[in-house]
Design a protein around this motif. Structure first.
Motif, short mmCIF file in Angstrom:
data_model
loop_
_atom_site.label_atom_id
_atom_site.label_comp_id
_atom_site.label_asym_id
_atom_site.label_seq_id
_atom_site.Cartn_x
_atom_site.Cartn_y
_atom_site.Cartn_z
N VAL A 112 3.31 0.45 -9.41
CA VAL A 112 3.37 1.25 -8.19
C VAL A 112 3.06 0.41 -6.96
O VAL A 112 3.76 0.48 -5.94
N ARG A 113 2.03 -0.42 -7.02
CA ARG A 113 1.64 -1.27 -5.89
C ARG A 113 2.79 -2.19 -5.49
O ARG A 113 3.08 -2.36 -4.30
N SER A 114 3.46 -2.77 -6.48
CA SER A 114 4.58 -3.67 -6.18
C SER A 114 5.73 -2.90 -5.53
O SER A 114 6.35 -3.38 -4.58
N PHE A 115 6.00 -1.70 -6.03
CA PHE A 115 7.06 -0.87 -5.43
C PHE A 115 6.74 -0.53 -3.99
O PHE A 115 7.60 -0.58 -3.11
N ILE A 116 5.50 -0.16 -3.74
CA ILE A 116 5.10 0.21 -2.38
C ILE A 116 5.19 -1.00 -1.45
O ILE A 116 5.64 -0.89 -0.30
N ASP A 117 4.78 -2.16 -1.95
CA ASP A 117 4.92 -3.39 -1.15
C ASP A 117 6.38 -3.67 -0.81
O ASP A 117 6.68 -4.26 0.23
N GLY A 118 7.29 -3.22 -1.69
CA GLY A 118 8.71 -3.41 -1.46
C GLY A 118 9.33 -2.33 -0.59
O GLY A 118 10.53 -2.31 -0.39
N ARG A 119 8.50 -1.40 -0.11
CA ARG A 119 8.91 -0.32 0.81
C ARG A 119 9.94 0.63 0.20
O ARG A 119 10.90 1.03 0.83
N ILE A 144 -3.85 14.89 -18.48
CA ILE A 144 -3.63 13.51 -18.03
C ILE A 144 -2.62 13.48 -16.89
O ILE A 144 -2.73 12.64 -15.99
N VAL A 145 -1.65 14.40 -16.89
CA VAL A 145 -0.69 14.46 -15.79
C VAL A 145 -1.40 14.76 -14.48
O VAL A 145 -1.20 14.08 -13.47
N PHE A 146 -2.26 15.78 -14.49
CA PHE A 146 -3.00 16.14 -13.28
C PHE A 146 -3.88 14.98 -12.82
O PHE A 146 -3.86 14.60 -11.63
N GLU A 147 -4.64 14.40 -13.73
CA GLU A 147 -5.57 13.33 -13.37
C GLU A 147 -4.83 12.08 -12.88
O GLU A 147 -5.28 11.44 -11.92
N ARG A 148 -3.71 11.76 -13.49
CA ARG A 148 -2.98 10.55 -13.09
C ARG A 148 -2.36 10.72 -11.70
O ARG A 148 -2.44 9.83 -10.86
N PHE A 149 -1.73 11.85 -11.47
CA PHE A 149 -1.14 12.08 -10.15
C PHE A 149 -2.22 12.24 -9.08
O PHE A 149 -2.04 11.78 -7.95
N GLN A 150 -3.32 12.85 -9.44
CA GLN A 150 -4.42 12.97 -8.48
C GLN A 150 -4.92 11.60 -8.06
O GLN A 150 -5.17 11.33 -6.88
N GLN A 151 -5.07 10.69 -9.03
CA GLN A 151 -5.52 9.34 -8.72
C GLN A 151 -4.50 8.58 -7.89
O GLN A 151 -4.84 7.87 -6.93
N PHE A 198 -2.74 6.07 -3.02
CA PHE A 198 -1.56 5.83 -2.19
C PHE A 198 -1.15 7.14 -1.51
O PHE A 198 -0.13 7.75 -1.86
N PRO A 199 -1.93 7.59 -0.55
CA PRO A 199 -1.74 8.94 0.02
C PRO A 199 -0.46 9.15 0.80
O PRO A 199 -0.06 10.30 1.00
N THR A 200 0.20 8.10 1.24
CA THR A 200 1.42 8.29 2.04
C THR A 200 2.70 8.14 1.21
O THR A 200 3.80 8.23 1.75
N THR A 201 2.56 7.95 -0.08
CA THR A 201 3.72 7.74 -0.95
C THR A 201 4.31 9.07 -1.40
O THR A 201 3.59 10.04 -1.65
N THR A 202 5.63 9.12 -1.51
CA THR A 202 6.32 10.30 -2.03
C THR A 202 6.49 10.15 -3.53
O THR A 202 7.07 9.19 -4.02
N TRP A 203 5.95 11.14 -4.27
CA TRP A 203 5.96 11.09 -5.73
C TRP A 203 6.97 12.07 -6.31
O TRP A 203 7.19 13.16 -5.78
N VAL A 204 7.54 11.68 -7.44
CA VAL A 204 8.44 12.54 -8.20
C VAL A 204 7.94 12.57 -9.64
O VAL A 204 7.58 11.53 -10.20
#
Length: 283
Positions: free
Chosen positions: A162-169, A186-193, A198-204
């Motif tokens: 994820v960090r590498s993807f975000i660095d790649g914009r 685990i889905v709730f906890e993983r997405f919550q983390q 990364f609060p400004t990222t759009t998640w799917v």
């Protein structure tokens, strides 16, 4: 519990749903499936993959499929796993592209014969080139919860990609339960983390229904703030490098559940049923 007023469903059936079918689905029938899906009101459709035909024979007609999508004027996305694939997509005037990297080292090696490190290096080149051409970029992270080869996947493994993807914009990141072994906790906890880090990222959310928990996992992801989900008409799909994994969560089932919960999707359930009947007839 807190639920969103609206959810976006991204239809992945024409690509992720059909790619693993051994019998080639004719280009004309694929086009008809795409036309039916477009009539449902879906915002985006993943329609093709620029992969070498020897690797994925089902996607050998990618050029013709994206040309048809351009004729229809629909928002669509194509998978571009390497630089050559991206060059073909740019030439074909694809508006949105997607790349994928596994959070599991073993899965990544099995899937694309590369280490995660090497995959991320190539992705950074792909992202830079795609941005130069003004393309929308999706990053898929596969095997984000467990792996058939390595077992449970740690959050740190997901965060690395994820960090590498975000660095790649990238514009959005799809978090995949590729083998369908995740559970709501685990889905709730993983997405919550992920939301915290990364609060400004759009998640799917991208869920497979191997254990019948995909709908429950979507609800769990919504509780963590996710409002975009991949789904495949008729539950088509599966990953050739994930032993035992079944299809993606069915689009019509997700939409039916959301509408009964008074969550808007903008999709016509009756037309989805027609598309589902046609999709099943392709197999």
């Amino acid at each position: 519990m807190i639920f969103p007023n609206n959810v976006e469903i991204i239809e992945v059936g024409p690509r992720d749903g059909l790619q693993n079918e051994k019998k080639f689905v004719s280009t004309e029938r694929k086009k008809e499936l795409i036309r039916l899906l477009a009539s449902t009101g879906v915002n985006r459709i993943e329609t093709a993959s620029f992969v070498h035909p020897k690797v994925l024979p089902q996607m050998a007609d990618a050029q013709e499929i994206v040309a048809y999508c351009n004729e229809l004027g629909i928002p669509y996305m194509a998978l571009t796993p390497n630089r050559k694939a991206l060059e073909l997509a740019i030439e074909a005037k694809v508006p949105q592209i997607a790349v994928f990297v596994g959070a599991s080292e073993t899965f990544n090696e099995q899937n694309i014969r590369r280490s995660i490190h090497d995959s991320l290096q190539e992705c950074s080149e792909i992202f830079a080139m795609a941005k130069q051409h003004g393309l929308f970029i999706r990053g898929y992270v596969s095997m984000c919860f467990s792996c058939p080869y390595e077992g449970p996947i740690q959050y740190s493994q997901v965060k690395r990609v994820v960090r590498s993807f975000i660095d790649g914009r990238v514009d959005e990141i799809s978090i995949g339960d590729t083998n369908g072994q995740a559970n709501p906790r685990i889905v709730f906890e993983r997405f919550q983390q992920l939301q915290m880090d990364f609060p400004t990222t759009t998640w799917v959310g991208h869920f497979h229904d191997t254990n019948g928990l995909a709908l429950a996992n979507i609800i769990a992801a919504m509780q963590a703030g996710v409002t975009k989900f991949d789904a495949s008409i008729g539950g088509l799909g599966g990953c050739p490098f994930s032993p035992g994994a079944t299809g993606n969560v069915a689009t019509e089932s997700v939409v039916k559940m959301l509408h009964e919960m008074n969550i808007e999707t903008g999709l016509d359930l009756q037309k989805l049923q027609q598309a589902k009947d046609y999709a099943v007839s392709l197999l």
